[in-house]
Design an enzyme around this catalytic site. Structure first.
Site, PDB file in Angstrom:
ATOM      1  N   VAL A 124       0.874  -1.317   0.003  1.00 15.12           N
ATOM      2  CA  VAL A 124       0.088  -0.034   0.067  1.00 15.12           C
ATOM      3  C   VAL A 124       0.884   1.231   0.022  1.00 15.12           C
ATOM      4  CG1 VAL A 124      -0.137   0.209   2.656  1.00 15.12           C
ATOM      5  CG2 VAL A 124      -1.980   1.040   1.110  1.00 15.12           C
ATOM      6  N   TYR A 125       2.125   1.218   0.466  1.00 16.43           N
ATOM      7  CA  TYR A 125       2.944   2.259   0.362  1.00 16.43           C
ATOM      8  C   TYR A 125       3.205   2.951  -0.953  1.00 16.43           C
ATOM      9  CZ  TYR A 125       4.385   0.569   5.062  1.00 16.43           C
ATOM     10  OH  TYR A 125       4.306   0.076   6.334  1.00 16.43           O
TER      11      TYR A 125
END
Length: 314
Positions: free
Chosen positions: A53-54
């Site tokens: 998700v980063y």
């Protein structure tokens, strides 16, 4: 030379500070991320923590930016076998949750971005309690059997769900969690200590805590009357308003002064000395921020100093 620490029952050996990859593609662009990664590995570091998700929260990003930068760097440096890569599943906008199909597809997407054919440590990022642990462990075990993942771990999970997961793995002879990634630091102890830490200790799991520096508060840069330019300043500064926050800062100042090291190094050394903790996670958006972090490998606090910090943070 800083000695490496064994990651629980796994065959992985890691530097006592995991480098957080949350800033790659967020507050550190590719060039700056490369500089930080180069400096970290030059200092003996070998453990990089990221997630699929980063950094999807940044305008214009889709998620996966951090993995992409890390993968590009690993390929450019040709050092994949020397770096322990940890990433996570469940929060990417296109791969939300922990159904078996999601875990499988998300892992393949992470592997593509990381430009590698295996992930050393694969975490469930946030537990999804409505998915049976049997389905989650089954999917993770299939990845291990396929050689795509070496070891599995869990982050943001309750003691009850962790216990159920471990019991299922043991009963069925499937891949078993070797590590936990809890929120844990000097001003947030109840987020790990107690039932979860006790279970980890009994089960032979190690902890790799996140928010190890409380969003920067435990670096000592937040002081009464100061303003800090940071994406995370608001969250860190609130600790100044608590008596515990001020007590912890005073104890850190005293011990850092005695050792002539940065406050952050002392905060990380306390964490690294706690039961089950293998390596705290901390991120650096510039090379200048790194020495205070990697210094944890050299700093050994006395029993009295550890006790002083434990008491101040109670």
């Amino acid at each position: 030379m800083t000695s490496l620490r064994k990651l629980g029952s796994s065959d992985l050996e890691v530097f006592p500070l995991a480098l957080g990859g949350n800033v790659f593609g967020w507050t550190a662009d590719e060039a700056r991320s490369f500089d930080v990664l180069d400096a970290y590995t030059a200092a003996g570091g070998n453990f990089v923590d990221t997630a699929d998700v980063y950094s999807a929260w940044v305008d214009g990003n889709r998620g996966g930016e951090s993995e992409t930068i890390l993968g590009t760097w690993l390929e450019a440096r040709g050092n994949r076998s020397e770096v322990v890569v940890a990433t996570k599943v469940s929060q990417h906008p296109e791969f939300r949750g922990l159904s078996a199909a999601t875990i499988t597809a998300a892992a393949d997407a992470s592997l593509r971005r990381l430009r590698t054919d295996y992930i050393d440590l694969y975490y469930t990022h946030f537990d999804q309690p409505d998915v049976p642990v049997e389905e989650i462990i089954g999917a993770l075990d299939a990845l291990v059997r396929a050689g795509k993942v070496r070891h599995i771990a869990a982050s943001n999970i309750s003691a009850e769900r962790l216990r159920a997961s471990l019991e299922f793995s043991d009963r069925e002879g499937l891949a078993r969690y070797v590590a936990l990634q809890p929120h844990y630091n000097l001003v947030s102890r109840d987020t790990y200590e107690g039932e979860l830490q006790d279970l980890a200790e009994r089960a032979g799991l190690v902890a790799v805590p996140y928010y190890a520096l409380a969003s920067g508060f435990l670096t000592g840069k937040y002081r009464p009357g100061t303003t800090v330019e940071s994406a995370r300043a608001g969250g860190a500064a609130r600790h100044l308003e608590t008596e515990r926050g001020r007590r912890v800062l005073a104890a850190l100042d005293e011990i850092a002064g005695a050792h002539e090291v940065p406050v952050a190094t002392v905060a990380l050394a306390w964490l690294a000395a706690q039961p089950t903790v293998a390596a705290p996670i901390a991120s650096a958006r510039t090379v200048e921020q790194l020495p205070a972090l990697v210094g944890v490998g050299e700093l050994i606090l006395s029993e009295a100093e550890l006790a002083r910090l434990t008491e101040a943070s109670a």
